[in-house]
Design a protein around this motif. Structure first.
Motif, PDB file in Angstrom:
ATOM      1  N   UNK A 132     -23.980 -45.462   9.931  1.00  0.00           N
ATOM      2  CA  UNK A 132     -24.591 -44.392   9.953  1.00  0.00           C
ATOM      3  C   UNK A 132     -24.635 -43.600   8.396  1.00  0.00           C
ATOM      4  N   UNK A 133     -23.430 -43.990   7.727  1.00  0.00           N
ATOM      5  CA  UNK A 133     -23.462 -43.482   6.338  1.00  0.00           C
ATOM      6  C   UNK A 133     -24.296 -44.353   5.490  1.00  0.00           C
ATOM      7  N   UNK A 134     -24.400 -45.582   5.894  1.00  0.00           N
ATOM      8  CA  UNK A 134     -25.317 -46.242   5.118  1.00  0.00           C
ATOM      9  C   UNK A 134     -26.608 -46.110   5.083  1.00  0.00           C
ATOM     10  N   UNK A 135     -27.129 -45.701   6.449  1.00  0.00           N
ATOM     11  CA  UNK A 135     -28.413 -45.506   6.802  1.00  0.00           C
ATOM     12  C   UNK A 135     -29.019 -44.240   6.186  1.00  0.00           C
ATOM     13  N   UNK A 136     -27.800 -42.988   6.283  1.00  0.00           N
ATOM     14  CA  UNK A 136     -28.185 -41.816   5.548  1.00  0.00           C
ATOM     15  C   UNK A 136     -28.121 -41.866   3.982  1.00  0.00           C
ATOM     16  N   UNK A 137     -27.441 -42.931   3.459  1.00  0.00           N
ATOM     17  CA  UNK A 137     -27.489 -42.740   1.839  1.00  0.00           C
ATOM     18  C   UNK A 137     -28.830 -43.528   1.459  1.00  0.00           C
TER      19      UNK A 137
ATOM     20  N   UNK B  54     -26.888 -40.368  -7.205  1.00  0.00           N
ATOM     21  CA  UNK B  54     -25.863 -39.255  -6.909  1.00  0.00           C
ATOM     22  C   UNK B  54     -25.587 -39.138  -5.426  1.00  0.00           C
ATOM     23  N   UNK B  55     -26.799 -39.396  -4.659  1.00  0.00           N
ATOM     24  CA  UNK B  55     -26.597 -38.834  -3.427  1.00  0.00           C
ATOM     25  C   UNK B  55     -25.900 -39.846  -2.645  1.00  0.00           C
ATOM     26  N   UNK B  56     -26.064 -41.171  -2.629  1.00  0.00           N
ATOM     27  CA  UNK B  56     -25.193 -42.087  -2.039  1.00  0.00           C
ATOM     28  C   UNK B  56     -23.641 -42.071  -2.328  1.00  0.00           C
ATOM     29  N   UNK B  57     -23.299 -41.573  -3.500  1.00  0.00           N
ATOM     30  CA  UNK B  57     -22.109 -41.308  -3.947  1.00  0.00           C
ATOM     31  C   UNK B  57     -21.517 -40.093  -3.401  1.00  0.00           C
ATOM     32  N   UNK B  58     -22.319 -39.079  -3.249  1.00  0.00           N
ATOM     33  CA  UNK B  58     -22.027 -37.719  -2.528  1.00  0.00           C
ATOM     34  C   UNK B  58     -21.653 -38.031  -1.000  1.00  0.00           C
ATOM     35  N   UNK B  59     -22.545 -38.681  -0.515  1.00  0.00           N
ATOM     36  CA  UNK B  59     -22.461 -39.097   1.149  1.00  0.00           C
ATOM     37  C   UNK B  59     -21.246 -39.729   1.371  1.00  0.00           C
ATOM     38  N   UNK B  60     -20.992 -40.857   0.696  1.00  0.00           N
ATOM     39  CA  UNK B  60     -19.944 -41.692   0.666  1.00  0.00           C
ATOM     40  C   UNK B  60     -18.463 -40.862   0.307  1.00  0.00           C
TER      41      UNK B  60
END
Length: 308
Positions: free
Chosen positions: A286-291, A260-266
């Motif tokens: 950055x979005x990938x690393x954060x996810x 759910x978290x990668x989906x939320x960040x994306x």
């Protein structure tokens, strides 16, 4: 099929009926039933009761005829939901006529005849024959119970390797068979206790009755023990199945939360809003690393809590 047996001084087949002989009817045809009704005037409902597979163990009198119904073990040759079950054996007697009727061919009756021929003593009277049939039924209950126990152990070994529906269904069918056995043995014991006071027994019959009581009691206790073991085994594997299902559901829930978290960040970075990274060449990375980082952190927490 009908067979006439001379019971004096041994068990020998004869060609036609004689007074005080034993008439054995196995899987009687309509002609055999008609012969019994016309030649010996046996009440027709006697045969109807014996043919009923659910008829309980009992006795009754009618016009001088005595009918005894004994439940005996039976193994179905064809594949069935309950391979081990019980069927009624009818014993009909009046003065010099003794008839047994069974609508199934059972190993017990085949062995009974063979054993009496090896004894080479025959029967002292019809009472002796009745109680020897009781004894033979108790012995065969014990034999069938040993076979059922072997099947239970085999199914348990299969379930130890892999919990599968086939083995569980097999155990359930054996549980049904044990229920039939326990019920029939109890009925036979009740019938035996009543016949002790209805039939004219001598000292030899009393000793034979004591042997029958011992074997019947052992068969009943053995059937109860196996039934309790099987019930406990079924409960254990049911708990194992429920535990495995809970583990799978917990794992799937944890994976769903982590994803759910990668989906939320994306979704947040994909909104058409100003977030300060619209023109940055490192925005996507950055979005990938954060996810990945948030997902790893969530996985580590779940791992620490033993949720995955």
């Amino acid at each position: 099929m009908k067979t006439y047996w001379n019971t004096q001084g041994g068990l020998n087949p004869i060609q036609e009926w004689q007074p005080n002989c034993w008439i054995q009817m196995t899987c009687p045809t309509e002609e055999d039933q008609q012969m019994l009704e016309e030649q010996f005037n046996i009440p027709d409902y006697f045969l109807s009761d014996i043919s009923d597979t659910d008829e309980r163990a009992r006795y009754e009198y009618d016009d001088g005829w005595m009918l005894i119904i004994l439940r005996i073990p039976y193994v179905k040759e064809v594949r069935s939901r309950t391979p081990y079950t019980t069927v009624p054996l009818g014993i009909i007697h009046k003065r010099d006529v003794t008839i047994t009727v069974c609508y199934y061919e059972t190993n017990m009756m085949i062995d009974f005849v063979s054993f009496q021929q090896r004894r080479n003593e025959g029967f002292t009277d019809y009472v002796d024959m009745i109680f020897r049939l009781f004894l033979s039924s108790a012995v065969w209950y014990l034999k069938r119970l040993k076979q059922i126990n072997m099947l239970i152990e085999k199914a348990k070994r299969n379930l130890d390797r892999e919990v599968n529906n086939e083995s569980l269904i097999g155990l359930s069918r054996l549980q049904d068979s044990l229920t039939y056995f326990v019920t029939s043995i109890r009925g036979n014991e009740t019938l035996l206790s009543k016949l002790k006071f209805k039939l004219q027994i001598d000292e030899l019959d009393a000793d034979l009755i004591e042997d029958v009581n011992i074997e019947m009691s052992q068969a009943r206790e053995t059937a109860n023990i196996y039934s309790n073991i099987l019930e406990s085994t079924m409960d254990t594997y049911q708990s194992i199945i429920n535990n495995n299902m809970n583990t799978v559901m917990r794992t799937l829930t944890s994976v769903t939360i982590i994803m759910m978290f990668p989906t939320l960040i994306a979704s947040l970075f994909g909104m058409n809003l100003i977030n300060g990274m619209e023109n940055s060449s490192w925005g996507f990375i950055f979005a990938i690393i954060l996810s990945v980082g948030v997902s790893f952190l969530c996985w580590w927490i779940f791992r620490h809590k033993r949720l995955v």
